[in-house]
Design a protein around this motif. Sequence first.
Motif, short mmCIF file in Angstrom:
data_model
loop_
_atom_site.label_atom_id
_atom_site.label_comp_id
_atom_site.label_asym_id
_atom_site.label_seq_id
_atom_site.Cartn_x
_atom_site.Cartn_y
_atom_site.Cartn_z
N GLU A 122 8.90 -7.16 -8.56
CA GLU A 122 8.43 -5.78 -8.61
C GLU A 122 8.57 -5.11 -7.25
O GLU A 122 9.02 -3.95 -7.16
N VAL A 123 8.20 -5.83 -6.21
CA VAL A 123 8.33 -5.29 -4.86
C VAL A 123 9.80 -5.09 -4.51
O VAL A 123 10.19 -4.05 -3.95
N GLN A 124 10.64 -6.07 -4.84
CA GLN A 124 12.06 -5.93 -4.56
C GLN A 124 12.67 -4.75 -5.29
O GLN A 124 13.49 -4.00 -4.72
N THR A 125 12.26 -4.54 -6.54
CA THR A 125 12.77 -3.39 -7.31
C THR A 125 12.37 -2.08 -6.66
O THR A 125 13.20 -1.15 -6.53
N GLU A 126 11.11 -1.97 -6.23
CA GLU A 126 10.65 -0.74 -5.60
C GLU A 126 11.35 -0.50 -4.26
O GLU A 126 11.70 0.64 -3.93
N LEU A 127 11.56 -1.57 -3.50
CA LEU A 127 12.26 -1.42 -2.23
C LEU A 127 13.71 -0.99 -2.44
O LEU A 127 14.22 -0.10 -1.72
N LYS A 128 14.38 -1.57 -3.43
CA LYS A 128 15.76 -1.17 -3.72
C LYS A 128 15.82 0.29 -4.16
O LYS A 128 16.72 1.04 -3.77
N ARG A 129 14.84 0.68 -5.00
CA ARG A 129 14.82 2.07 -5.46
C ARG A 129 14.59 3.02 -4.29
O ARG A 129 15.24 4.06 -4.19
N LYS A 130 13.67 2.65 -3.39
CA LYS A 130 13.36 3.51 -2.25
C LYS A 130 14.54 3.59 -1.29
O LYS A 130 14.89 4.68 -0.81
N LEU A 146 0.80 -1.22 0.00
CA LEU A 146 0.00 0.00 0.00
C LEU A 146 0.84 1.27 0.00
O LEU A 146 0.30 2.37 -0.21
N SER A 147 2.14 1.14 0.23
CA SER A 147 2.99 2.33 0.35
C SER A 147 3.52 2.83 -0.99
O SER A 147 3.80 4.03 -1.13
N PHE A 148 3.67 1.94 -1.97
CA PHE A 148 4.28 2.32 -3.24
C PHE A 148 3.22 2.49 -4.31
O PHE A 148 2.43 1.57 -4.59
#
Length: 431
Positions: free
Chosen positions: A408-416, A165-167
């Motif tokens: 997808e979640v891992q990519t967003e977490l790495k980017r964040k 829900l955060s991204f």
Amino acid sequence: MERSINITAFILLMFLKLLKLEMTSGKVLEETYRKWVQYKDDCVRMIKYEPLPQVGLFCNRTFDRYACWPDTPAGFMVNISCPFYLPWFDKVSKGVVRRRCGFDGLWEREDNGQVWRDMSQCKEEKEVTSQELWFKQLLVSFRTLYTVGYSSSLATLTIALSILLSFRKLRCTRNYIHANLFVSFIFRAVAVIIKDTMVDRHWGREIIKQDDVSEMLSHQAAIGCRIAQAAMQYSVLANHYWFFGEAIYLYSVLISSVLIENKKYLPYLCLGWGTPLLFVVPWVVVKILKENKECWAVNENMNYWWIIRFPILFASLINFVIFLKILGVIFSKLRANNQSRYPDYKLRLAKATLTLIPLIGIHEVIFIFATDEQTTGILRYVKVFFTLFISSFQGLLVAVLYCYANKEVQTELKRKFGSWRTELQIACCGP
């Protein structure tokens, strides 16, 4: 605590009796429970209506969940007959269980603080074997197993839900369905934990004075655990039907083209959260009208239990059919070496769901003919173990497959995290 030891020993003896007698009816435990409730009710009436002693110091009447004790003068030993609910009562009908009232008017206690009680004459005339000790440990392990499972699932699912829900980039129909599945698992874990707490609170008290009797018999005392029981049944159904929604979405993505647009998200909400109400509400009504006893934890008429059991088995069977259908399609596409129409995210979604659908469906399908009324002995324990294990740890597996292992979640977490690290470096060291 004494009452916990008492009830654990009581359940252990019932289970051992089921195994040793190899009863084909599978009703020993249920019959013993019915007699125990009758014994408890008789004791409660005695505690409530028996006149108090007129003079002298005495130990108060009480029910310690094993035997019913009358008012006893200080300094005296009281002997009462072995409880009639014991499955082996015919062998110990002439035996007695004893307690001693101290000179201070309090029940005598052992060094560890537990109330002293001699129940040696009421035990089954068999030596305690290593098998009995193993089953005692098994009972404790079952409770520990699903408590740890639901607790770990609750923690991991809460974190996974907050991530989805955060991204902004993760907000789509597919992840909305995942998020609702997470919520159903969280609701289920919370409901089970609360239900166990409420049941322990309702049953786990020792009756000492008349006020305890009035409180235990009042509907207010049971309404909390009844609500928790209904909430747990609703969460279990919601859990199964959000898995049903996951299976339908995967089928739509890989095979057909229905119910995958964002504007068709509402049907999934109706399926996941609305369908359970169609069964839980009638079940609650039937319980109130027909079996409004204690915490609704015992199904005296198993036909009423089918109100909850049928929709679960139906969803599990459909999930299993969809699982086989999707599996066949994926294998055929892989053999044809034609994956261009199936982007990577669809294959990852398929792998995750194909892992989960068997877990939610196959154990239900396997035991579809091994109902609670028919299973006895080892088969009953096997069914209970797999049901508890899969149900309690499934939320953890869902969180890992649909969130933590999602690229997808891992990519967003790495980017964040990279963005946070850059901002921190700028704040500390300057541009």
